[in-house]
Write a protein that holds these residues in place. Sequence first.
Motif, short mmCIF file in Angstrom:
data_model
loop_
_atom_site.label_atom_id
_atom_site.label_comp_id
_atom_site.label_asym_id
_atom_site.label_seq_id
_atom_site.Cartn_x
_atom_site.Cartn_y
_atom_site.Cartn_z
N SER A 5 -3.78 -14.16 35.89
CA SER A 5 -2.61 -15.00 36.15
C SER A 5 -1.49 -14.83 35.14
O SER A 5 -0.45 -15.43 35.28
N ARG A 6 -1.71 -14.05 34.12
CA ARG A 6 -0.71 -13.89 33.08
C ARG A 6 -0.29 -12.44 33.00
O ARG A 6 -1.12 -11.53 33.04
N ASP A 7 1.00 -12.23 32.87
CA ASP A 7 1.53 -10.90 32.62
C ASP A 7 0.93 -10.40 31.31
O ASP A 7 0.78 -11.17 30.35
N PRO A 8 0.58 -9.13 31.23
CA PRO A 8 0.02 -8.61 29.98
C PRO A 8 0.89 -8.86 28.76
O PRO A 8 0.39 -8.93 27.64
N ASN A 9 2.17 -9.07 28.95
CA ASN A 9 3.07 -9.33 27.83
C ASN A 9 3.03 -10.78 27.36
O ASN A 9 3.64 -11.12 26.36
N HIS A 10 2.34 -11.65 28.08
CA HIS A 10 2.25 -13.06 27.72
C HIS A 10 0.95 -13.35 26.97
O HIS A 10 0.18 -14.24 27.32
N GLN A 11 0.73 -12.61 25.91
CA GLN A 11 -0.49 -12.73 25.13
C GLN A 11 -0.67 -14.12 24.54
O GLN A 11 -1.79 -14.64 24.53
N VAL A 12 0.38 -14.75 24.08
CA VAL A 12 0.25 -16.07 23.45
C VAL A 12 -0.33 -17.08 24.43
O VAL A 12 -1.27 -17.81 24.11
N ALA A 13 0.20 -17.12 25.63
CA ALA A 13 -0.30 -18.06 26.63
C ALA A 13 -1.74 -17.73 27.02
O ALA A 13 -2.60 -18.62 27.11
N ARG A 14 -2.02 -16.46 27.24
CA ARG A 14 -3.37 -16.06 27.64
C ARG A 14 -4.37 -16.40 26.53
O ARG A 14 -5.45 -16.95 26.80
N TYR A 15 -4.03 -16.13 25.30
CA TYR A 15 -4.93 -16.43 24.19
C TYR A 15 -5.13 -17.94 24.02
O TYR A 15 -6.21 -18.39 23.67
N ARG A 49 -23.70 -15.83 27.97
CA ARG A 49 -22.86 -15.96 26.78
C ARG A 49 -22.62 -14.61 26.12
O ARG A 49 -21.54 -14.35 25.61
N ALA A 50 -23.61 -13.73 26.14
CA ALA A 50 -23.43 -12.39 25.58
C ALA A 50 -22.36 -11.62 26.36
O ALA A 50 -21.54 -10.90 25.76
N ALA A 51 -22.36 -11.77 27.67
CA ALA A 51 -21.34 -11.11 28.49
C ALA A 51 -19.95 -11.66 28.19
O ALA A 51 -18.97 -10.90 28.11
N VAL A 52 -19.85 -12.97 27.99
CA VAL A 52 -18.56 -13.57 27.64
C VAL A 52 -18.12 -13.10 26.26
O VAL A 52 -16.95 -12.78 26.04
N LEU A 53 -19.06 -13.03 25.32
CA LEU A 53 -18.74 -12.53 23.98
C LEU A 53 -18.14 -11.14 24.06
O LEU A 53 -17.09 -10.87 23.46
N GLU A 89 -12.37 -8.29 23.24
CA GLU A 89 -11.17 -7.51 23.55
C GLU A 89 -9.89 -8.32 23.41
O GLU A 89 -8.80 -7.77 23.47
N THR A 90 -10.02 -9.63 23.24
CA THR A 90 -8.84 -10.49 23.21
C THR A 90 -8.87 -11.38 21.97
O THR A 90 -8.56 -10.93 20.88
N ILE A 91 -9.26 -12.63 22.14
CA ILE A 91 -9.15 -13.61 21.06
C ILE A 91 -10.13 -13.41 19.91
O ILE A 91 -10.00 -14.04 18.87
N LEU A 92 -11.12 -12.53 20.08
CA LEU A 92 -12.08 -12.31 19.00
C LEU A 92 -11.77 -11.05 18.20
O LEU A 92 -12.61 -10.57 17.44
N HIS A 149 -6.37 -11.53 15.42
CA HIS A 149 -6.13 -12.88 15.93
C HIS A 149 -6.92 -13.92 15.12
O HIS A 149 -6.40 -14.97 14.77
N LEU A 150 -8.16 -13.60 14.80
CA LEU A 150 -9.01 -14.53 14.08
C LEU A 150 -8.47 -14.85 12.69
O LEU A 150 -8.67 -15.95 12.18
N ALA A 151 -7.75 -13.91 12.10
CA ALA A 151 -7.18 -14.13 10.77
C ALA A 151 -6.18 -15.28 10.77
O ALA A 151 -5.99 -15.95 9.76
#
Length: 90
Positions: free
Chosen positions: A19-29, A51-55, A60-63, A67-69
């Motif tokens: 649902s999010r354009d790839p350029n809208h990283q802030v909203a997606r995250y 949970r392992a599959a979700v991890l 590839e994104t918020i982890l 980003h974690l920093a």
Amino acid sequence: MDENLQQAYEDCLTVIAGSRDPNHQVARYAYLSRVLRMLAADRDRLSSGFRAAVLDRLRETILQESHLATAPLVRRWAEEAFGDLGRPAP
């Protein structure tokens, strides 16, 4: 484990990804972070395989360390959600 809950998470992650354009990283995250927080709270109701599959998906994104920093709560939620899997949590 609660298969309906797992399917709801899967549906939510699919919607966020599409649902999010790839350029809208802030909203997606922001949305992915909310899902991670809920997943941490529900971890005892979800299978370890799910949970392992979700991890793997969230790595590839918020982890990502970049980003974690800047998002210590996301790191804590990831540890709560995935810490028992025997795989390195972010």
